[in-house]
Write a protein that holds these residues in place. Sequence first.
Motif, PDB file in Angstrom:
ATOM      1  N   ILE A  60      19.877   5.859 -61.986  1.00 10.45           N
ATOM      2  CA  ILE A  60      18.710   5.173 -62.535  1.00 10.45           C
ATOM      3  C   ILE A  60      19.117   4.354 -63.756  1.00 10.45           C
ATOM      4  CG2 ILE A  60      16.483   5.520 -63.702  1.00 10.45           C
ATOM      5  CD1 ILE A  60      16.050   7.956 -61.894  1.00 10.45           C
ATOM      6  N   LYS A  61      18.693   3.070 -63.758  1.00 11.14           N
ATOM      7  CA  LYS A  61      18.967   2.179 -64.880  1.00 11.14           C
ATOM      8  C   LYS A  61      17.737   1.958 -65.746  1.00 11.14           C
ATOM      9  CE  LYS A  61      23.213   1.723 -63.843  1.00 11.14           C
ATOM     10  NZ  LYS A  61      24.217   2.385 -64.731  1.00 11.14           N
ATOM     11  N   GLY A  62      16.585   2.011 -65.125  1.00  9.96           N
ATOM     12  CA  GLY A  62      15.340   1.863 -65.865  1.00  9.96           C
ATOM     13  C   GLY A  62      14.194   2.431 -65.056  1.00  9.96           C
ATOM     14  N   ARG A 107      20.694  13.451 -57.048  1.00  8.24           N
ATOM     15  CA  ARG A 107      20.325  14.321 -58.168  1.00  8.24           C
ATOM     16  C   ARG A 107      21.523  14.559 -59.078  1.00  8.24           C
ATOM     17  NH1 ARG A 107      16.572  16.149 -54.021  1.00  8.24           N
ATOM     18  NH2 ARG A 107      14.494  16.110 -54.979  1.00  8.24           N
ATOM     19  N   LYS A 108      22.676  14.788 -58.497  1.00  8.73           N
ATOM     20  CA  LYS A 108      23.859  15.083 -59.314  1.00  8.73           C
ATOM     21  C   LYS A 108      24.301  13.866 -60.133  1.00  8.73           C
ATOM     22  CE  LYS A 108      26.454  17.073 -56.047  1.00  8.73           C
ATOM     23  NZ  LYS A 108      27.573  17.855 -55.441  1.00  8.73           N
ATOM     24  N   VAL A 109      24.190  12.679 -59.569  1.00 11.03           N
ATOM     25  CA  VAL A 109      24.650  11.495 -60.282  1.00 11.03           C
ATOM     26  C   VAL A 109      23.716  11.144 -61.445  1.00 11.03           C
ATOM     27  CG1 VAL A 109      23.471   9.605 -59.031  1.00 11.03           C
ATOM     28  CG2 VAL A 109      25.814   9.287 -59.850  1.00 11.03           C
ATOM     29  N   ASN A 110      22.487  11.661 -61.415  1.00 11.57           N
ATOM     30  CA  ASN A 110      21.526  11.366 -62.475  1.00 11.57           C
ATOM     31  C   ASN A 110      21.343  12.492 -63.486  1.00 11.57           C
ATOM     32  OD1 ASN A 110      20.161   8.634 -62.067  1.00 11.57           O
ATOM     33  ND2 ASN A 110      20.108   9.496 -59.981  1.00 11.57           N
ATOM     34  N   LEU A 111      22.073  13.586 -63.325  1.00 13.43           N
ATOM     35  CA  LEU A 111      21.921  14.717 -64.251  1.00 13.43           C
ATOM     36  C   LEU A 111      22.261  14.331 -65.687  1.00 13.43           C
ATOM     37  CD1 LEU A 111      23.515  17.773 -62.393  1.00 13.43           C
ATOM     38  CD2 LEU A 111      21.092  17.425 -62.898  1.00 13.43           C
ATOM     39  N   TYR A 112      21.618  15.054 -66.619  1.00 12.16           N
ATOM     40  CA  TYR A 112      22.053  14.948 -68.003  1.00 12.16           C
ATOM     41  C   TYR A 112      23.524  15.338 -68.084  1.00 12.16           C
ATOM     42  CZ  TYR A 112      17.437  14.169 -70.010  1.00 12.16           C
ATOM     43  OH  TYR A 112      16.237  13.614 -70.359  1.00 12.16           O
ATOM     44  N   GLY A 113      24.261  14.634 -68.973  1.00 17.93           N
ATOM     45  CA  GLY A 113      25.690  14.889 -69.063  1.00 17.93           C
ATOM     46  C   GLY A 113      26.173  14.909 -70.488  1.00 17.93           C
ATOM     47  N   GLU A 114      27.341  14.348 -70.691  1.00 22.16           N
ATOM     48  CA  GLU A 114      27.975  14.353 -72.011  1.00 22.16           C
ATOM     49  C   GLU A 114      27.293  13.343 -72.925  1.00 22.16           C
ATOM     50  OE1 GLU A 114      30.189  16.638 -72.726  1.00 22.16           O
ATOM     51  OE2 GLU A 114      29.999  17.379 -70.667  1.00 22.16           O
ATOM     52  N   GLN A 115      27.845  13.211 -74.138  1.00 18.39           N
ATOM     53  CA  GLN A 115      27.283  12.304 -75.137  1.00 18.39           C
ATOM     54  C   GLN A 115      27.131  10.904 -74.544  1.00 18.39           C
ATOM     55  OE1 GLN A 115      29.456  12.266 -78.782  1.00 18.39           O
ATOM     56  NE2 GLN A 115      27.941  11.079 -79.883  1.00 18.39           N
ATOM     57  N   GLY A 116      25.988  10.323 -74.800  1.00 18.84           N
ATOM     58  CA  GLY A 116      25.654   9.044 -74.207  1.00 18.84           C
ATOM     59  C   GLY A 116      24.710   9.196 -73.031  1.00 18.84           C
ATOM     60  N   ARG A 117      24.717  10.369 -72.424  1.00 21.32           N
ATOM     61  CA  ARG A 117      23.780  10.682 -71.340  1.00 21.32           C
ATOM     62  C   ARG A 117      23.128  12.042 -71.612  1.00 21.32           C
ATOM     63  NH1 ARG A 117      23.529   7.944 -66.780  1.00 21.32           N
ATOM     64  NH2 ARG A 117      22.885   9.794 -65.606  1.00 21.32           N
ATOM     65  N   ASP A 118      22.789  12.278 -72.862  1.00 24.46           N
ATOM     66  CA  ASP A 118      22.289  13.596 -73.245  1.00 24.46           C
ATOM     67  C   ASP A 118      21.026  13.529 -74.095  1.00 24.46           C
ATOM     68  OD1 ASP A 118      23.408  12.551 -75.534  1.00 24.46           O
ATOM     69  OD2 ASP A 118      24.520  14.368 -76.075  1.00 24.46           O
ATOM     70  N   GLU A 119      20.340  12.387 -74.102  1.00 29.92           N
ATOM     71  CA  GLU A 119      19.136  12.265 -74.930  1.00 29.92           C
ATOM     72  C   GLU A 119      17.929  11.979 -74.051  1.00 29.92           C
ATOM     73  OE1 GLU A 119      18.806  10.286 -79.075  1.00 29.92           O
ATOM     74  OE2 GLU A 119      17.910   8.835 -77.691  1.00 29.92           O
ATOM     75  N   THR A 120      16.844  12.692 -74.302  1.00 25.27           N
ATOM     76  CA  THR A 120      15.623  12.522 -73.515  1.00 25.27           C
ATOM     77  C   THR A 120      14.881  11.257 -73.945  1.00 25.27           C
ATOM     78  OG1 THR A 120      14.207  13.725 -75.058  1.00 25.27           O
ATOM     79  CG2 THR A 120      15.404  15.040 -73.408  1.00 25.27           C
ATOM     80  N   HIS A 121      13.870  10.909 -73.174  1.00 24.26           N
ATOM     81  CA  HIS A 121      13.043   9.741 -73.504  1.00 24.26           C
ATOM     82  C   HIS A 121      12.171   9.986 -74.723  1.00 24.26           C
ATOM     83  CE1 HIS A 121      10.788  12.337 -70.770  1.00 24.26           C
ATOM     84  NE2 HIS A 121       9.669  11.846 -71.253  1.00 24.26           N
ATOM     85  N   TYR A 122      12.116  11.220 -75.219  1.00 30.70           N
ATOM     86  CA  TYR A 122      11.429  11.496 -76.480  1.00 30.70           C
ATOM     87  C   TYR A 122      12.438  11.801 -77.588  1.00 30.70           C
ATOM     88  CZ  TYR A 122      11.834  16.091 -74.196  1.00 30.70           C
ATOM     89  OH  TYR A 122      12.293  17.197 -73.517  1.00 30.70           O
ATOM     90  N   HIS A 123      13.708  11.457 -77.315  1.00 31.66           N
ATOM     91  CA  HIS A 123      14.768  11.421 -78.325  1.00 31.66           C
ATOM     92  C   HIS A 123      15.216  12.799 -78.798  1.00 31.66           C
ATOM     93  CE1 HIS A 123      14.316   7.007 -78.678  1.00 31.66           C
ATOM     94  NE2 HIS A 123      13.037   7.268 -78.444  1.00 31.66           N
ATOM     95  N   GLN A 124      15.111  13.819 -77.956  1.00 31.51           N
ATOM     96  CA  GLN A 124      15.720  15.110 -78.228  1.00 31.51           C
ATOM     97  C   GLN A 124      17.031  15.205 -77.471  1.00 31.51           C
ATOM     98  OE1 GLN A 124      13.344  18.680 -77.960  1.00 31.51           O
ATOM     99  NE2 GLN A 124      15.114  20.029 -77.756  1.00 31.51           N
TER     100      GLN A 124
END
Length: 790
Positions: A312-314, A398-415
């Motif tokens: 997902i890009k947007g 599902r696996k390719v979109n999972l939360y991951g390391e830094q840069g892919r670890d912040e929610t849309h509410y910034h946690q």
Amino acid sequence: MRSLIKVSSSSPSQTELKQGQANVGLGGVGRSKKHESADKQVAGEAIYVDDRPSLRGELHAAVGQSTQAHANIISMDLSAVKAAEGVIKVITVDDVPGHTDIGPVFPGDPVLAIGKVEYIGQPIFAVAATSYDLARKAVTLAKIEYQELESVLTVKDALAKQNFVRPPATMKRGDSDSAIAKAPHQLSGEIMVGGQEHMYLEGQVSTAEPTEDGGMNIFTSSQHPSEVQKLVAEVLDIPLNKVLVDMRRMGGGFGGKETQAAPWACIAALLANETKRPVKFKLGRMDDMVMTGKRHPFENNYTVGFDDKGQIKGINIEVNGNCGYSPDLSDAIVDRAMFHSDNAYFLDQAKVTGNRCKLNTVSHTAYRGFGGPQGMMTIEMVMDAIARHLGKDPLDIRKVNLYGEQGRDETHYHQTVEHNNLAEIISTLEESSDYQARRKAITKFNQESSILKKGIALTPVKFGISFTAQHLNQAGALVHVYTDGTIHLSHGGTEMGQGLNTKVAQIVAEEFQVDVDTVASSSARTDKVPNSSPTAASSGTDLNGKAAEAAAKIIKQRLIDFACETYQVTAEQVSFANSQVLVGEHMFSFAEFAQMAYMARVSLSSTGFYKTPKIHFDRATGKGRPFFYYATGASVSEVIIDTLTGEYKTLRTDILQDVGHSINPAIDIGQIEGAFVQGMGWLTTEELVWNEQGRLLSNNPATYKIPAINDAPEDFRVALLPDAPNREHTIYNSKAVGEPPFMLGMSVWSALKDAIASVADYKVSPALDTPATPERVLWAVEALKADGKG
């Protein structure tokens, strides 16, 4: 792959589970122990509110209900009601001496109707009579004239009219519109997510007993005794210290008794205040289903942009909650749906909008998951849609979109998603469940079977733990050590069958290193632990366990100080083990040492308090850390459907849940099993139906189907993730288990979609609103065939 701690429904003898035993003493934290009321419940000896002996002069209450969804009350003739057999008192809102609005957060919930009604079933007046049956008969004799008003009965109508119980809200990160437009692929879709009846075994019930000082004792089946205390005091216009609320146990709650137990306690108290006699108010099952709120139905939609890998890009997501006629807890529930619209997936550029739609139905309320499940459904639908569009296995997407390391670890509410083990849980479960081999076998089966089709899906869950209202993240407890070495425990949490009292007793026993059977838990009472939060948000053990631990530690430190002073030893020379206290070279039983401390005038009683650290959230900016930590898990479900009838069966489910260091593995396993089946029921069989006038038609167990034992998976395997202590400082490094497994039921819904998709050679993601009843499954199959794709 880690070795797993497992329980199989086909092998109940294997449920002796042990985890994290290295530092476990006699107290028993980390060991399976049966529910403290189990024997009494099985024998029918457990006392619930309705089992209490009748009080002298006790009366019974009933209410007259609105027959209109939205109308002004023109006139009301209650003369026949007052003259009916057994009737002692009839009251309307004009007889309320104090507050008439009992909204738990925002106004909008009159204790009895004020001039107009806003849903069918709304209480208009109340009766106290000498028996339950006479009270119920009397309320039917009222003659009420209405001026009918326009009703709003659909979410789409509410959206068109901007009819909201609270203003809309948005959470966003980045420029989602631009990201969607630039992505190689775009998709849009919508889903209707059905509500759910709580169907607790014990219905709503309260008894109000007037006291000699003008106060009121309340015995109630409530998840929030302190709120009942506050609202009863307010409607009676008396101080809180004149209202005592006592809650020993509930026969289930699931959120339905968080706020919506209070109205019946308030009405009972109003009638008791007028008659100066005790009043019991017990709702019959049909009345309970008509007059109390459900899980919020939602109508959600999305637009997503993604690349060739399916990443997902947007994304733009809109969640539209059907809140019913009043705010109740809907603001926070829709907030949580927004928080959990990501589920386990990193949404790089995202905007999530939440609408709180006002309809002329009963006000919907808390339910296990508190909006989180409804939010997660949209993104899980997105994962399936992307997979079918690209011709890939949904698990790969599902696996390719999972939360991951830094840069892919912040929610849309910034946690920041810290201590993330989602990939590990999925890979472990994928291997232990033989997912890949079964996927191939199912594809082959579907190619060879023209009528029966199988489906399989693996879905993860990431669920935030904490009340999103910051002030609720606090708890108190009271601990007494008696001179015979036994311990009394009272805390602000309520026992509704989930084993909270058992777990908190284990925690106290662990602190003193005594047998847990020497710790007795009493009712949740507002005179023992004041200002308690509701038992909800999966936080019962987290909050109350920490508070009880704090109280026990204070007493323990007093005993250590006493030992040091009396025997001239250091604190390091004092230890507690096996119901003994070792003081240098001296050894005493815990009971002996408690007696010695008492004789030396050492206080053996203490309160304890806990507040959750780190949490904060700014609703104006949509940013913060609303959750202390995340509970994670995953499930694999396999189903088979009949494409001629839509009937289906769940063949097998494998679950892997992270509960941290489990305080009581047996209770945790039971919670996981029950939550999954309840979640599966929400998404498959439990259908709420209102007619065009706003009347609930699914208003009894004959017209509303909860899962039965034959609906559960034939092969049911549950495992706890081992050696996974919570890295946040929770009670014994455990994790909450009440709500997170509920959403594991999504794997059944996704598996049904997988089976249906096989009709079109997996090239189309079928539309399947919930509950996915056999009718809806059949309609989805027929839709694929009609499109020429099946």
